[in-house]
Motif scaffolding. Structure first.
Motif, short mmCIF file in Angstrom:
data_model
loop_
_atom_site.label_atom_id
_atom_site.label_comp_id
_atom_site.label_asym_id
_atom_site.label_seq_id
_atom_site.Cartn_x
_atom_site.Cartn_y
_atom_site.Cartn_z
N ASP A 81 92.69 -4.41 -8.31
CA ASP A 81 92.60 -5.86 -8.38
C ASP A 81 91.45 -6.39 -7.52
O ASP A 81 90.88 -7.42 -7.80
CB ASP A 81 93.92 -6.50 -7.91
CG ASP A 81 94.32 -7.67 -8.79
OD1 ASP A 81 93.48 -8.14 -9.57
OD2 ASP A 81 95.47 -8.12 -8.69
N SER A 82 91.14 -5.65 -6.46
CA SER A 82 90.10 -6.11 -5.52
C SER A 82 88.76 -5.45 -5.77
O SER A 82 87.85 -5.58 -4.95
CB SER A 82 90.55 -5.85 -4.08
OG SER A 82 91.75 -6.53 -3.80
N ASN A 88 98.14 -13.51 -9.36
CA ASN A 88 97.85 -13.51 -7.94
C ASN A 88 96.46 -14.09 -7.68
O ASN A 88 96.08 -14.30 -6.55
CB ASN A 88 97.92 -12.06 -7.43
CG ASN A 88 97.91 -11.97 -5.94
OD1 ASN A 88 98.52 -12.80 -5.27
ND2 ASN A 88 97.23 -10.98 -5.40
N ASN A 89 95.72 -14.29 -8.76
CA ASN A 89 94.36 -14.80 -8.64
C ASN A 89 94.13 -15.84 -9.72
O ASN A 89 94.63 -15.70 -10.83
CB ASN A 89 93.34 -13.66 -8.80
CG ASN A 89 93.36 -12.71 -7.63
OD1 ASN A 89 92.89 -13.02 -6.55
ND2 ASN A 89 93.94 -11.54 -7.83
N PRO A 90 93.35 -16.87 -9.41
CA PRO A 90 93.13 -17.93 -10.40
C PRO A 90 92.06 -17.56 -11.40
O PRO A 90 91.39 -16.54 -11.27
CB PRO A 90 92.66 -19.10 -9.52
CG PRO A 90 91.95 -18.44 -8.38
CD PRO A 90 92.66 -17.13 -8.15
N HIS A 131 89.71 -14.13 -13.22
CA HIS A 131 90.33 -12.92 -12.69
C HIS A 131 91.81 -12.87 -13.04
O HIS A 131 92.37 -11.79 -13.25
CB HIS A 131 90.12 -12.83 -11.18
CG HIS A 131 90.38 -11.47 -10.62
ND1 HIS A 131 89.42 -10.47 -10.64
CD2 HIS A 131 91.48 -10.91 -10.09
CE1 HIS A 131 89.93 -9.37 -10.13
NE2 HIS A 131 91.18 -9.60 -9.77
N GLU A 135 97.38 -4.97 -9.53
CA GLU A 135 98.78 -5.05 -9.09
C GLU A 135 99.17 -6.41 -8.54
O GLU A 135 100.30 -6.62 -8.14
CB GLU A 135 99.10 -3.94 -8.09
CG GLU A 135 99.12 -2.55 -8.70
CD GLU A 135 100.20 -2.36 -9.76
OE1 GLU A 135 101.14 -3.17 -9.80
OE2 GLU A 135 100.09 -1.42 -10.56
N GLY A 136 98.22 -7.33 -8.50
CA GLY A 136 98.60 -8.67 -8.09
C GLY A 136 99.53 -9.32 -9.10
O GLY A 136 100.28 -10.23 -8.77
#
Lengths: 192, 565
Positions: free
Chosen positions: B356-357, B452-454, B457, B478-479
Motif C-alpha cells: 500500500d505504501s 485507508n487512503n483517499p 489511491h 492492506e489498508g
C-alpha cells in the motif's frame, strides 16, 4: 465423481499425517539443536531480561537512540504497517509532525540532516534496526542528555554497525536494542 | 557496486542457477525415472497408494483427471471450514484466539484452498496454532501440489503422440508434494531456524523492555510454515505482516532465500518442460519471454523505490535510502521492490514491505504482474496460463501467415480456441467487474470504513484486492478494511472461479489436442521455438492481458503518479 470420493478422502488423511504431523515434528525436533532451541532469542542486560533480539521495542526517551516510527506502537502481538499511500495528505501531515517533533528534541540538527527512515513507519511496526545515518543524527542529543563526549558515542555507533551480508549484499544497519544496552553500559562507565 | 543492487542481482542469479538442476529433477519425477530420493520416499508413496486404494499406474484421460482434482478439493474445503470455525475451542490454542465468523472462514478456506492465501485476518490474533499448521499449512502443501499436478498433465499431453491416456492424477499430485515441495521446504525451514525464525509451541512471551514497558511477543511454529508458504507460491504468512515480520524473515540472508524460493519452482517448471519433452529450445523461449516481462517490471520498480517519495523530498529531509515507509531497514528499498515484483508476477503474494505504501508506479507494476499472471506465475498454474497465451499466439500467427495453426504437431481448431479465449478473457472480467461493483457500492455509501487512503489511491486499493483475488496471489493493499461480509464473499467467489476455470481450460485444451492426429513437422509448419514466436507470445500477452486493464490503471496508480507533487 463417486469413484473418487473414498480414495481422495483416504489420501487426504495420509497426506495429513505426513505434512501436519511428521514434517512439523521433524522441524520441531531439529529446532532443539539450534542456538535458541527454536525459541525467540531473549536478550539479557545486567542480569535482567530486556527484550528479544529480532523484535524492535519502543524507544522514545531522549536518553536512548530512538527507533523508527511504528504504526502499531511496537506491539509485538499485533504487527502492522501504516498502509498509507505516498501521496496521502493526512500521511504527509503526520510525517511533517514527526519532523517537527524531532527538531524540538534535537535542536542541534538541521532539517536536511534528518534521514527519512527515522520519520517513516516500518513495514512490520517492529523494525529492530536503524540505518547508520539515523543513529548518528541522534548522537548530539544523547551526548547532551547523558553528558558523554560526542566522539565516544560516534565510536559506539560505528562499533555496532552490521555490515552487508558477506560484505557484499544488502544495506548496513544497526540493532537498536544492542546499541542502547551498550549505551547504558557506557554511561555507567563514564560516571564512575 | 551498491550493495543493495548487488543483493538483488545475486538473488536472481542464485534462483536461476538452482532452478536448472531442479527442473531436470522435476522432469525425472514426472517421467517416473529414478531419482536419489526413491529409496526413502518410494515405499512411503506406495503405502499411500495401497492404503487409499489407488491404482497409481492406471492412466486417466483429461476428464478423469479433473474429476479427481475437484473431488479431493471438496474434501479439503470441508476440513478447512471445520477447523477455522471451531479453532477457538479446539486444542493447541495457547493465545486463546477466537473461531472465525462464517463469512471470514469461507473467505479464508477458499483462499487457501485455491493457493491464493488472501488473508482478511491477522495471524497473531486470528489463528490458533492448530489452525495455522493443521489447516493452513496443510493446504499450502496440497494445493501447491495440485497446481503442479495439473501442469504435469499438460506436459504429458504435449508429447508427440496421439492418446487420451495422460498419466495418473494422484501419482502426479503425491509426487509433487513428496518429491519436490517437502524436501525443499525441509531444507529452507532448517536454514530459517538457524537465522532466528522460531519453531516452538508456547504462546506469547511477556517481556519488560529497556525503557520499562511490558510487551507481549507472539511466537509459535513459524519456520515450518514459512518455508512452504514461500516455495509453494502460497504466500500466507504466520504473522500479520508476513515476511516483513522480523521473526518470519530475520535477516538479509533469510530474505535472499525466501525471495529466491518465491520464483524457484515456477522457473524450474519451465526448465522441466524442456527436459520432459526434450524440447529445450521451446523452454528457453518461454523462459526468455517471461524473463523479459519480469525485468521490465523489476528495473523501474527498484529505481523508483530507491529514488524515494517526492513529497518527502519536498519537506527538505534526506532520503538517501529511498522510500522507506512500510519497509524494513534490514532489507532496504531495492530488495523490497524486487520482492514486490517477484511475489506478484508469480502468484505468491507474501510481502516483505507494505505494498500500500509503494510509490504509485511500483504499485502499478505489482498490479500488472498479477493482471498478466503468467510471467513465471504460480507453481504449475503459471505455466498453464502461459500455455493459454501460446495457443492464442499460434492461432493468430497462423492466421497472419495463412496456414493452419499447429502447435507441437497438433492442429488448433475452433473448440480449443474458444476455450482459450474464454480463459484469457475471464481474468479481466472478474477483476474489472469486481472493482466496478465495489466502486459502485462505495460511491453509494461513502461512509463505509473501507479505504485507508483517499482519492486515486483508494480506488487502487479496491482494484488491487480483486486483482490479487483473480490472480490467486494473496498480497494486498492492506489498508483496505476487507474483513466485512461484502469483501469476504465477493472476493471468495472471484477466487473460486479464477482458480478452477484456468485449470480446467488448459487441461481440456491439452487433452483434446493430445487426442488429435499427430502431424509431423514439415517446411510449412509454424515453428514455435523461435525468437519470432516468442515475440508473438509477448505481444499477445501485452495486448490481451495488459491493455485490457489500461483504463483501470489510469484511474488508479497512473492518475496518482501524475498528480503526485
Amino acid at each position: 465423481m463417486k469413484t473418487h470420493l473414498l480414495p481422495a478422502l483416504k489420501l487426504t488423511a495420509l497426506c495429513f499425517m505426513l505434512f501436519v504431523v511428521v514434517y512439523p515434528l521433524s522441524i520441531l525436533g531439529i529446532a532443539q539443536l539450534m542456538p535458541n532451541q527454536g525459541n525467540i532469542a531473549f536478550v539479557e542486560s545486567q542480569g535482567k531480561m530486556v527484550g528479544v533480539a529480532h523484535i524492535g521495542q519502543r524507544f522514545d526517551q531522549d536518553r536512548y537512540f530512538n527507533g523508527r516510527s511504528s504504526a502499531v506502537d511496537y506491539n509485538a502481538a499485533a504487527s502492522g504497517g501504516s498502509n498509507k499511500g505516498t501521496s496521502n495528505p493526512a500521511y504527509l501531515a503526520q510525517v511533517q509532525a514527526r519532523i517537527d517533533t524531532f527538531l524540538v528534541h534535537n535542536p542541534a540538527v538541521q532539517r536536511h540532516e534528518i534521514p527519512a527512515e527515522l520519520v517513516t513507519a516500518s513495514g512490520s511496526g517492529l523494525d529492530p534496526d536503524l540505518s547508520v545515518a539515523a543513529a548518528l543524527v541522534q548522537v548530539k542529543r544523547i551526548a547532551h542528555v547523558r553528558k558523554i563526549p560526542v566522539a565516544l558515542l560516534e565510536a559506539l555507533v560505528q562499533q555496532h554497525v552490521q555490515e552487508p551480508l558477506w560484505g557484499l549484499f544488502g544495506p548496513r544497519h544497526i540493532n537498536v536494542l544492542a546499541l542502547n544496552i551498550a549505551l547504558d553500559k557506557l554511561s555507567t562507565k563514564t560516571l564512575q | 557496486m551498491n550493495t543493495e543492487i548487488a543483493g538483488i542481482a545475486f538473488t536472481y542469479f542464485l534462483t536461476v542457477i538452482l532452478a536448472i538442476p531442479l527442473g531436470k529433477y522435476i522432469a525425472k519425477v514426472y517421467a517416473g525415472e529414478k531419482t536419489f530420493l526413491d529409496s526413502v520416499l518410494g515405499p512411503v508413496e506406495n503405502l499411500f497408494f495401497r492404503w487409499s486404494g489407488i491404482a497409481y499406474k492406471q492412466e486417466m484421460n483429461w476428464k478423469q483427471h479433473l474429476q479427481a482434482l475437484l473431488t479431493i478439493n471438496v474434501w479439503w474445503f470441508g476440513w478447512a471450514m471445520f477447523v477455522l470455525m471451531n479453532q477457538g475451542w479446539l486444542p493447541w490454542n495457547p493465545d486463546q484466539n477466537p473461531s472465525m465468523s462464517p463469512d471470514l472462514a469461507f473467505n479464508t478456506a477458499i483462499s487457501f484452498l485455491v493457493n491464493c492465501n488472501l488473508q482478511h485476518y491477522s495471524g497473531e490474533t486470528g489463528m490458533s496454532y492448530l489452525g495455522q499448521i493443521a489447516c493452513l499449512m496443510f493446504l499450502q502443501f496440497v494445493t501447491a501440489g495440485t497446481g503442479m499436478a495439473a501442469c504435469a498433465v499438460v506436459f504429458n499431453a504435449m508429447k508427440a503422440r496421439t492418446t487420451d491416456k495422460l498419466g495418473n492424477f494422484y501419482n502426479y499430485f503425491v509426487k509433487s508434494c513428496t518429491r519436490i515441495l517437502l524436501p525443499l521446504s525441509f531444507v529452507l525451514a532448517i536454514i530459517l531456524l538457524w537465522e532466528g525464525t522460531p519453531m516452538n509451541v508456547a504462546g506469547k512471551a511477556s517481556i519488560t523492555t529497556l525503557q520499562g514497558d511490558t510487551v507481549q511477543v507472539s511466537r509459535g511454529p513459524v519456520a515450518a510454515m514459512v518455508a512452504i508458504k514461500q516455495l509453494g507460491t502460497n504466500g500466507g504468512g504466520f504473522f500479520g505482516v508476513n515476511s516483513a515480520h522480523p521473526l518470519e524473515n530475520p535477516s538479509y540472508l533469510s530474505n535472499i532465500l525466501e525471495c529466491a524460493s518465491i520464483v524457484l519452482i515456477p522457473i524450474a517448471m519451465i526448465f522441466a518442460l524442456g527436459y520432459y519433452l526434450q524440447r529445450k529450445r521451446l523452454a528457453y523461449i518461454v523462459f526468455g519471454v517471461m524473463t523479459v516481462g519480469f525485468l521490465l517490471f523489476v528495473v523501474p520498480s527498484v529505481y523508483l523505490e530507491m529514488q524515494g517519495n517526492p513529497a518527502l523530498t519536498q519537506m527538505g529531509i534526506e532520503q538517501n535510502l529511498g522510500s522507506m515507509e512500510g519497509k524494513e531497514t534490514r532489507f532496504g528499498a531495492a530488495s523490497s521492490a524486487f520482492w514486490a515484483v517477484a511475489t506478484t508476477v508469480t502468484s505468491n503474494g507474501s510481502v516483505n514491505a507494505m505494498h500500500d505504501s509503494l510509490t504509485p508506479l511500483t504499485g502499478m507494476f505489482a498490479l500488472l504482474g498479477m493482471m498478466i499472471n503468467a510471467l513465471y506465475g504460480g507453481v504449475g498454474v503459471g505455466f498453464l496460463n502461459f500455455y493459454v497465451f501460446m495457443i492464442i499466439a499460434v492461432f493468430i500467427a497462423g492466421l497472419m501467415v495463412g496456414r493452419t495453426p499447429e502447435f507441437l504437431g497438433k492442429k488448433i481448431e475452433a473448440r480449443e480456441m474458444k476455450i482459450a479465449s474464454i480463459i484469457a478473457l475471464l481474468h479481466p472480467l472478474l477483476i474489472l467487474a469486481g472493482t466496478a461493483l465495489a466502486s459502485f457500492v462505495y460511491v453509494g455509501h461513502p461512509d463505509l470504513p473501507w479505504l485507508n487512503n483517499p482519492s486515486f489511491h483508494g480506488f487502487s486499493e479496491m482494484l488491487y484486492e480483486y486483482t490479487s483475488s483473480a490472480a490467486n496471489n494473496g498480497s494486498g493493499f492492506e489498508g483496505l478494511g476487507d474483513n466485512t461480509p461484502f469483501w469476504n464473499i465477493s472476493t471468495g467467489i472471484v477466487l473460486i472461479l479464477s482458480r478452477y476455470l484456468p485449470i480446467i481450460g488448459p487441461i481440456a485444451i491439452a487433452g483434446i489436442l493430445a487426442n488429435k492426429k499427430f502431424v509431423p513437422e514439415s517446411a510449412g509448419t509454424l515453428k514455435t521455438d523461435t525468437a519470432t514466436f516468442g515475440l508473438m507470445v509477448f505481444a499477445v500477452i501485452f495486448i490481451v492481458a495488459a491493455l485490457a486493464f489500461f483504463p483501470a490503471l489510469t484511474l488508479g496508480p497512473l492518475a496518482e503518479y501524475f498528480t503526485h507533487k
